[in-house]
Design a protein around this motif. Structure first.
Motif, PDB file in Angstrom:
ATOM      1  N   HIS A  98      26.362 -27.926 -47.513  1.00  0.00           N
ATOM      2  CA  HIS A  98      25.811 -26.683 -48.045  1.00  0.00           C
ATOM      3  C   HIS A  98      25.854 -25.542 -47.037  1.00  0.00           C
ATOM      4  O   HIS A  98      25.818 -24.376 -47.434  1.00  0.00           O
ATOM      5  N   GLY A  99      25.887 -25.870 -45.745  1.00  0.00           N
ATOM      6  CA  GLY A  99      25.929 -24.790 -44.768  1.00  0.00           C
ATOM      7  C   GLY A  99      25.595 -25.234 -43.355  1.00  0.00           C
ATOM      8  O   GLY A  99      25.057 -26.313 -43.131  1.00  0.00           O
ATOM      9  N   ARG A 100      25.948 -24.396 -42.435  1.00  0.00           N
ATOM     10  CA  ARG A 100      25.736 -24.563 -40.996  1.00  0.00           C
ATOM     11  C   ARG A 100      26.355 -25.865 -40.476  1.00  0.00           C
ATOM     12  O   ARG A 100      27.229 -26.453 -41.100  1.00  0.00           O
ATOM     13  N   GLN A 118      11.911 -29.869 -56.560  1.00  0.00           N
ATOM     14  CA  GLN A 118      12.452 -28.525 -56.710  1.00  0.00           C
ATOM     15  C   GLN A 118      13.159 -28.087 -55.432  1.00  0.00           C
ATOM     16  O   GLN A 118      12.761 -28.467 -54.330  1.00  0.00           O
ATOM     17  N   PRO A 119      14.194 -27.242 -55.558  1.00  0.00           N
ATOM     18  CA  PRO A 119      14.844 -26.675 -54.373  1.00  0.00           C
ATOM     19  C   PRO A 119      13.988 -25.564 -53.773  1.00  0.00           C
ATOM     20  O   PRO A 119      13.066 -25.045 -54.417  1.00  0.00           O
ATOM     21  N   TYR A 120      14.331 -25.175 -52.567  1.00  0.00           N
ATOM     22  CA  TYR A 120      13.518 -24.232 -51.810  1.00  0.00           C
ATOM     23  C   TYR A 120      13.319 -22.898 -52.532  1.00  0.00           C
ATOM     24  O   TYR A 120      12.227 -22.321 -52.518  1.00  0.00           O
ATOM     25  N   GLY A 121      14.371 -22.386 -53.137  1.00  0.00           N
ATOM     26  CA  GLY A 121      14.269 -21.082 -53.782  1.00  0.00           C
ATOM     27  C   GLY A 121      13.262 -21.068 -54.921  1.00  0.00           C
ATOM     28  O   GLY A 121      12.487 -20.112 -55.070  1.00  0.00           O
ATOM     29  N   ARG A 122      13.240 -22.110 -55.724  1.00  0.00           N
ATOM     30  CA  ARG A 122      12.295 -22.165 -56.842  1.00  0.00           C
ATOM     31  C   ARG A 122      10.866 -22.349 -56.340  1.00  0.00           C
ATOM     32  O   ARG A 122       9.917 -21.861 -56.955  1.00  0.00           O
ATOM     33  N   ILE A 123      10.723 -23.063 -55.227  1.00  0.00           N
ATOM     34  CA  ILE A 123       9.385 -23.225 -54.643  1.00  0.00           C
ATOM     35  C   ILE A 123       8.841 -21.865 -54.213  1.00  0.00           C
ATOM     36  O   ILE A 123       7.716 -21.492 -54.536  1.00  0.00           O
ATOM     37  N   THR A 144      18.360 -18.405 -48.009  1.00  0.00           N
ATOM     38  CA  THR A 144      19.754 -18.729 -47.697  1.00  0.00           C
ATOM     39  C   THR A 144      20.166 -20.091 -48.245  1.00  0.00           C
ATOM     40  O   THR A 144      21.351 -20.344 -48.453  1.00  0.00           O
ATOM     41  N   MET A 145      19.193 -20.981 -48.480  1.00  0.00           N
ATOM     42  CA  MET A 145      19.496 -22.302 -49.042  1.00  0.00           C
ATOM     43  C   MET A 145      18.652 -22.522 -50.294  1.00  0.00           C
ATOM     44  O   MET A 145      17.999 -23.543 -50.451  1.00  0.00           O
ATOM     45  N   ALA A 146      18.684 -21.531 -51.179  1.00  0.00           N
ATOM     46  CA  ALA A 146      17.805 -21.534 -52.348  1.00  0.00           C
ATOM     47  C   ALA A 146      17.996 -22.759 -53.229  1.00  0.00           C
ATOM     48  O   ALA A 146      17.048 -23.265 -53.835  1.00  0.00           O
ATOM     49  N   GLY A 147      19.212 -23.260 -53.315  1.00  0.00           N
ATOM     50  CA  GLY A 147      19.479 -24.394 -54.194  1.00  0.00           C
ATOM     51  C   GLY A 147      19.369 -25.750 -53.529  1.00  0.00           C
ATOM     52  O   GLY A 147      19.635 -26.779 -54.164  1.00  0.00           O
ATOM     53  N   GLN A 148      18.953 -25.786 -52.260  1.00  0.00           N
ATOM     54  CA  GLN A 148      18.921 -27.030 -51.498  1.00  0.00           C
ATOM     55  C   GLN A 148      17.619 -27.779 -51.699  1.00  0.00           C
ATOM     56  O   GLN A 148      16.534 -27.186 -51.688  1.00  0.00           O
ATOM     57  N   MET A 149      17.719 -29.107 -51.881  1.00  0.00           N
ATOM     58  CA  MET A 149      16.550 -29.984 -51.904  1.00  0.00           C
ATOM     59  C   MET A 149      16.383 -30.574 -50.506  1.00  0.00           C
ATOM     60  O   MET A 149      17.356 -30.781 -49.780  1.00  0.00           O
ATOM     61  N   SER A 150      15.165 -30.876 -50.125  1.00  0.00           N
ATOM     62  CA  SER A 150      14.915 -31.413 -48.791  1.00  0.00           C
ATOM     63  C   SER A 150      15.430 -32.839 -48.656  1.00  0.00           C
ATOM     64  O   SER A 150      15.630 -33.550 -49.643  1.00  0.00           O
TER      65      SER A 150
END
Length: 298
Positions: free
Chosen positions: A139-141, A195-200, A242-248
Motif C-alpha cells: 500500500h505504500g512506503r 474498519q480502515p483508518y479513514g472511516r475511523i 494517507t492510508m485511508a483504506g488500510q486496515m491495521s
C-alpha cells in the motif's frame, strides 16, 4: 555478499526479502508451510499501485535454514521473540548480523538476551499485507531506520541499493516509541471495528479517542525518559489521511484467527504505566477488548 535469512517471513519479512532478492541478493525466507508451498508453485506475488511483480526465491520451514547467513532479518511477532530466538540460536554463524524488524519497543533487547549477542533495532515504515499465502499487497512506503551500530552504515548502503530507503539514527529508540504510539492509536480500533483508518477518523467522536490514546502514550514515554516529537498528533492524523483504506495489522491478524500483538502494543503501555503509577484507561480498555475479541468463543 553473504546470504540473507528472513526469520518469520510474514508480510513485512516477505516484502523486504523480495526487495533484496530482486536486487540480486541471495535470500532465504523462513516461514509457514503454506508460504513455502505457495512460493514454490507460483513465486512470491507483490501487487503494487504500479502493477504486479513475481519474485522467485527459496522458502524454508526449518529455522535451521538460517545456518550460514551473514545477515538475519528477524520479523517474528513480538510474543514469539524468545521462542524463535531459541530456535535460531544454535544455527547462527558467529559473525552474523541480526536486525529486529518488529513492532513495539524492547524486542531487540529481549532477542539479544536470548542470543547472547547484540541485535540492531530497526524501525519499519511499510504498509503491506498478505492477501493469501505468498501474495502481498503493498500500500505504500518501505523505508527503515536502523539503530546506530558498527554495521549499520554498511547495511544502509546495501539496503538502499535494493530500493529500500534506509537511515541510521542514534534516535532509533525514540522512533520505535513514535511507531508504537501510532500503532496504539489505530491498531486496536481498526481491529475491533473492522474498519480502515479513514472511516475511523470520519466517525463522530473517534478523533477524541485517538487523541486520548496518544496522550496516554506520550505520558508513559516521558516518564520512561523518551520525549516524543511535538507534531506527533498531526502525524497520527495524517496516517488516516494517507492510508485511508488500510486496515491495521492487528485487524488482519484477527481476521485470520491469529494471535495479535496487542500485549506488546497497547498492552506494553499498560504494563509500563503500571510500573510508573500512571493511569492509562483508554489503552487498558483497548488491550482488554482486543484480548476478549481474539479469545475462542465458548
Amino acid at each position: 555478499m553473504g546470504r540473507i535469512a528472513v526469520m518469520g517471513a510474514g508480510a513485512v519479512g516477505c516484502y523486504y526479502g523480495a526487495m533484496l532478492a530482486q536486487a540480486g541478493e541471495e535470500v532465504v525466507l523462513i516461514g509457514r508451510p503454506a508460504l513455502a508451498s505457495a512460493v514454490a508453485g507460483q513465486g512470491l506475488i507483490i501487487d503494487r499501485a504500479t502493477g504486479r511483480e513475481v519474485v522467485h526465491l527459496p522458502v524454508a520451514t526449518d529455522p535451521g535454514a538460517i545456518a550460514g547467513a551473514e545477515l538475519v532479518l528477524f520479523c517474528v511477532k513480538s510474543q514469539d521473540t524468545e521462542a524463535a530466538g531459541r530456535q535460531i540460536a544454535p544455527h547462527l554463524a558467529p559473525d552474523a548480523v541480526v536486525l529486529s524488524l518488529q513492532n513495539g519497543v524492547g524486542n531487540a533487547e529481549r532477542l539479544a538476551a536470548i542470543l547472547g549477542r547484540p541485535v540492531i533495532p530497526a524501525v519499519v515504515y511499510v504498509a503491506v499485507g498478505m492477501t493469501a499465502a505468498g501474495h502481498l499487497r503493498h500500500h505504500g512506503r518501505g523505508d527503515l531506520v536502523l539503530g546506530d551500530a558498527p554495521q549499520s552504515a554498511a547495511l544502509a548502503t546495501r539496503f538502499a541499493a535494493a530500493g529500500i530507503p534506509t537511515e541510521v539514527s542514534a534516535g532509533a529508540e525514540t522512533a520505535l516509541w513514535v511507531k508504537l504510539t501510532i500503532n496504539c492509536a489505530w491498531n486496536a480500533i481498526s481491529a475491533l471495528t473492522r474498519q480502515p483508518y479513514g472511516r475511523i477518523l470520519a466517525a463522530p467522536g473517534a478523533e477524541g479517542v485517538v487523541s486520548g490514546l496518544v496522550a496516554e502514550c506520550r505520558a508513559v514515554a516521558a516518564a520512561s525518559g523518551i520525549t516524543l516529537p511535538e507534531g506527533l498528533e498531526d502525524d497520527v492524523r495524517r496516517i488516516a489521511e494517507t492510508m485511508a483504506g488500510q486496515m491495521s495489522s492487528t485487524a488482519q491478524d484477527m481476521a485470520r484467527g491469529r494471535a495479535t500483538e496487542i500485549g506488546f502494543l497497547n498492552g506494553e503501555i499498560v504494563r509500563r504505566a503500571g510500573l510508573l503509577g500512571i493511569p492509562v484507561p483508554l489503552n487498558a480498555a483497548m488491550t482488554v477488548l482486543v484480548q476478549l475479541a481474539e479469545a475462542p468463543a465458548v
